[in-house]
Enzyme design. Sequence first.
Site, PDB file in Angstrom:
ATOM      1  N   CYS A 134      31.951  35.576  46.088  1.00 39.52           N
ATOM      2  CA  CYS A 134      31.379  36.877  46.464  1.00 39.52           C
ATOM      3  C   CYS A 134      31.185  37.747  45.236  1.00 39.52           C
ATOM      4  CB  CYS A 134      32.281  37.581  47.478  1.00 39.52           C
ATOM      5  SG  CYS A 134      31.640  39.189  48.011  1.00 39.52           S
ATOM      6  N   CYS A 137      31.888  41.474  45.708  1.00 39.47           N
ATOM      7  CA  CYS A 137      33.322  41.764  45.812  1.00 39.47           C
ATOM      8  C   CYS A 137      33.973  41.769  44.424  1.00 39.47           C
ATOM      9  CB  CYS A 137      34.024  40.721  46.672  1.00 39.47           C
ATOM     10  SG  CYS A 137      33.332  40.472  48.319  1.00 39.47           S
ATOM     11  N   ASP A 138      33.651  40.774  43.608  1.00 42.97           N
ATOM     12  CA  ASP A 138      34.425  40.505  42.394  1.00 42.97           C
ATOM     13  C   ASP A 138      33.683  40.702  41.087  1.00 42.97           C
ATOM     14  OD1 ASP A 138      36.527  39.762  44.069  1.00 42.97           O
ATOM     15  OD2 ASP A 138      35.840  37.685  44.178  1.00 42.97           O
TER      16      ASP A 138
END
Length: 310
Positions: A134, A137-138
């Site tokens: 992701c 997300c990261d």
Amino acid sequence: MAETRKVVIVGAGPAGLTAALYGARNALRPLVIEGASPGGQLMTTTEVENYPGFVDGIMGPQLIIAMHQQAERFGAEFVQADVDSLGLSGRPFTVKAGDSAWKAEALILATGASANLIGLESEANLMGHGVSACATCDGPFFRGKELLVVGGGDSAMEEGIFLTRFATRVTIVHRRDELRASPIMQERAKKNPKIDFLWSHVLTEILGDVDSGVTGAVVKDLKTDKIRQVACGGVFIAIGHTPNTALVKGKVELDEKGYVVTRGRGTGTSVEGVFAAGDVVDSRYQQAVTAAGLGCMAALDAQAFLESAE
């Protein structure tokens, strides 16, 4: 004899736990069948910086624990077991898990989706430690690093383009010599000066350890069988997600990708009294905060349905 509950929730990620919180606060005494490995994809995420209310971020498992405890505080009940079967042909619905069974006047599906992974041992060992599925997300954790993105579809192009905000260079590794992505996404990626392509290659190993993170990767040229190492500071797997809908296949309407279809602006499914929330319906955003929002909606929709059915 199976106990009848007003609401049974299948799944205990952000969607299921938020549905449990709202259901419990509204005196529905929801029962959450959370699975043998509860928590969803957040359980394999290290620091979460984009969930509202946590200025300094929070570890994924810690966020799940806090949401679990909050739902319990208001009376939600949890069973740690995998659901074996769902009977949705008539109300009350039946839910079976191991030797236990329940009847549900309303059912909320929050089983999530699973990122498609390559299946490497090193991929599993380093997930959350330099390997991610992701980018949104990261990505911010990889500022100033060279990154690999594995995939050739729209999701891989989107992830690669997003990661150029943080990375010094992004190399997209694709097993073919042409992309599967839509023309517009191909054009955007190819025009990005920070994106390179490694054609007709597959990832065979990810190098590094849990303490130091990813230090490189091993790739194989499918045309020559030549194997070489590539230096990188992170690897993003972008080969899609698979919704966890095996339990309801043939029982509720699914789209062509296997995601549960919901009606209008709500969370109701093709079966009256069955609601769905989180990544099991969402193939686009797939964020913890959007899953939680859908979980809230599902609980409120279930409450309205139960009140109208009385």
